[in-house]
Design a protein around this motif. Structure first.
Motif, mmCIF file in Angstrom:
data_model
loop_
_atom_site.group_PDB
_atom_site.id
_atom_site.type_symbol
_atom_site.label_atom_id
_atom_site.label_comp_id
_atom_site.label_asym_id
_atom_site.label_seq_id
_atom_site.Cartn_x
_atom_site.Cartn_y
_atom_site.Cartn_z
ATOM 1 N N GLU A 341 0.823 -1.205 0.000
ATOM 2 C CA GLU A 341 0.000 0.000 0.000
ATOM 3 C C GLU A 341 0.864 1.264 0.000
ATOM 4 O OE1 GLU A 341 -3.620 0.764 -0.017
ATOM 5 O OE2 GLU A 341 -3.101 -1.042 -1.135
ATOM 6 N N ARG A 345 0.623 3.857 -3.231
ATOM 7 C CA ARG A 345 0.204 5.245 -3.061
ATOM 8 C C ARG A 345 1.242 6.212 -3.629
ATOM 9 N NH1 ARG A 345 -2.434 7.530 1.951
ATOM 10 N NH2 ARG A 345 -3.351 8.761 0.265
ATOM 11 N N GLU A 350 -3.738 7.122 -5.459
ATOM 12 C CA GLU A 350 -5.095 6.810 -5.049
ATOM 13 C C GLU A 350 -5.170 6.643 -3.535
ATOM 14 O OE1 GLU A 350 -6.547 3.454 -7.117
ATOM 15 O OE2 GLU A 350 -6.448 4.385 -9.102
ATOM 16 N N PRO A 352 -5.906 4.926 0.129
ATOM 17 C CA PRO A 352 -5.451 3.631 0.626
ATOM 18 C C PRO A 352 -6.606 2.643 0.782
ATOM 19 C CG PRO A 352 -5.653 5.152 2.451
ATOM 20 C CD PRO A 352 -5.961 5.950 1.198
#
Length: 407
Positions: A341, A345, A350, A352
């Motif tokens: 993640e 990012r 975008e 999480p």
């Protein structure tokens, strides 16, 4: 009258004309085989051989070297295909509801309402209860749970092992709580459906052999019991470790007993629990996926292995696929999730995706930026924990538990 063609011109002086080749029948082998081909002058042939050998040697090294050596180079290799992508309809074929979305009206902030504005109260996600009803009541009191405004969610394994599974189940139903299917609900439900199937067969057989259906059913010990026939409470089972006692005879017997005590309405409510409960656009957390055990990063929810969602703890260090239940010599899936993640990012910007889960009692509370592990081993005298998502903040609340299962 046609004029005949002129004769061929004679060859120049000093030249000889080669004799024409003799004619042979079509099925006769030519007596003069073609001359051998000269040796190849392609200078790239040796290099092709060396490059092929080098590629094979590197592949063998990748297989035999320890993961610590190959991890650095793994980024240069193509990613393997997802191990479960061949059948993305597996969950539905097995009878599971894979994903359910929480209505926006139940998510803190509500549709179109910014953080701190008006909207629904809170979402309270409870870790593994395992039938510890009194501890659950204490936890709800400590969180100041308001059934009118708060949305209660259970992250699986609300039943089995503990003394009051049916009370926990009825409390969840009375509050219209959200739930996900845990490995213990899954096994108890498998027992329940098997019992119903055998019960139907027993009654059918009773009619054919002249016996009363109930008399025929009573001869099969796996059939559903009437309440007055089985008033015993669930008994304490002393075990050392959750992974070691998953399939012991005592465990199966207790699960079978619990399955017999489920009413049709209770079983239907559990059967309706999805594998993933999804909340979109939660302030600070992004999308929130509530599961029981875990998820594989980089794989769409629809492509996740349904059994792994309920059971996995660790991933294979090289392939990053779930290891079989009980095998922990790998990397914790939450390590991979949080690292993935963070990198994702950076790349696409975008929001999480945060995973809230239970199942891993050996690790206890495991609260990270993009994952929240809530199984704090209540049934063995640990704590019962809840992750509370409000309009203005998120908080962790827990209460102490009695020791029901002993090490």
């Amino acid at each position: 009258m046609d004029t005949p063609p002129p004769p061929p011109s004679p060859p120049p002086t000093g030249t000889s004309v080669p004799n024409p080749p003799p004619s042979y029948p079509a099925d006769t082998k030519h007596p003069h085989p073609p001359p051998p081909r000269p040796p190849s002058t392609d200078s790239s042939a040796p290099w092709r051989y060396y490059l092929t050998s080098l590629a094979a040697s590197l592949f063998l090294l990748y297989l035999v070297l320890p993961p610590t050596v190959t991890n650095t180079a793994s980024a240069l290799l193509p990613s393997p295909e997802p191990y479960f992508s061949a059948d993305r309809f597996l969950a539905s074929r097995l009878g599971y509801k894979l994903v359910a979305d929480v209505p926006r009206a139940l998510v803190p902030g509500g549709k179109g309402v910014k953080r701190g504005g008006e909207g629904r109260g809170r979402v309270i996600i409870i870790g593994d209860v395992h039938g510890m009803f009194h501890e659950l009541v204490k936890l709800l009191e400590k969180t100041n749970y308001d059934p009118e405004n708060d949305y209660l969610v259970f992250s699986g394994d609300m039943i089995s092992k503990g003394p009051d599974s049916l009370k926990v189940l009825d409390l969840a139903r009375s509050y219209s709580a959200g739930c996900v299917r845990g490995n213990h609900e899954d096994r108890v439900l498998l027992h329940w459906h098997d019992l119903q199937k055998k019960k139907r067969k027993g009654r059918k057989g009773g009619r054919h052999n002249g016996k009363h259906p109930r008399t025929a059913a009573a001869s099969i010990d796996d059939l559903e019991l009437d309440p007055e026939e089985d008033d015993e409470e669930e008994e304490t089972v002393e075990v050392a470790d959750d992974a070691d006692d998953e399939f012991t005879t005592e465990r199966i017997r207790n699960e079978r007993k619990l399955a017999k005590s489920l009413s049709r309405k209770q079983a239907a409510w559990l059967d309706a629990c999805p594998l993933v409960l999804r909340m979109k656009k939660v302030a600070d957390l992004g999308q929130v996926d509530v599961v029981h055990a875990g998820l594989v990063h980089g794989v769409h929810l629809e492509d996740q292995d349904p059994k792994a969602i309920m059971n996995m703890r660790s991933l294979d260090k090289r392939r990053l696929t779930p290891l079989p239940e009980g095998e922990r010599d790998g990397v914790h899936w939450a390590d991979v999730w949080n690292r993935g993640e963070k990198e994702r990012r950076k790349g696409d910007g975008e929001g999480p995706t945060t995973v809230v889960y239970g199942h891993y009692a050996a690790k206890g509370l495991d609260i990270r930026k993009y994952s929240k592990g809530l199984d704090s081993n209540c049934v063995r005298g640990g704590r019962l924990s809840a992750f509370v998502i409000g309009k203005n903040k998120e908080e962790l609340v827990s209460v102490g538990c009695r020791t029901f299962l002993k090490d």
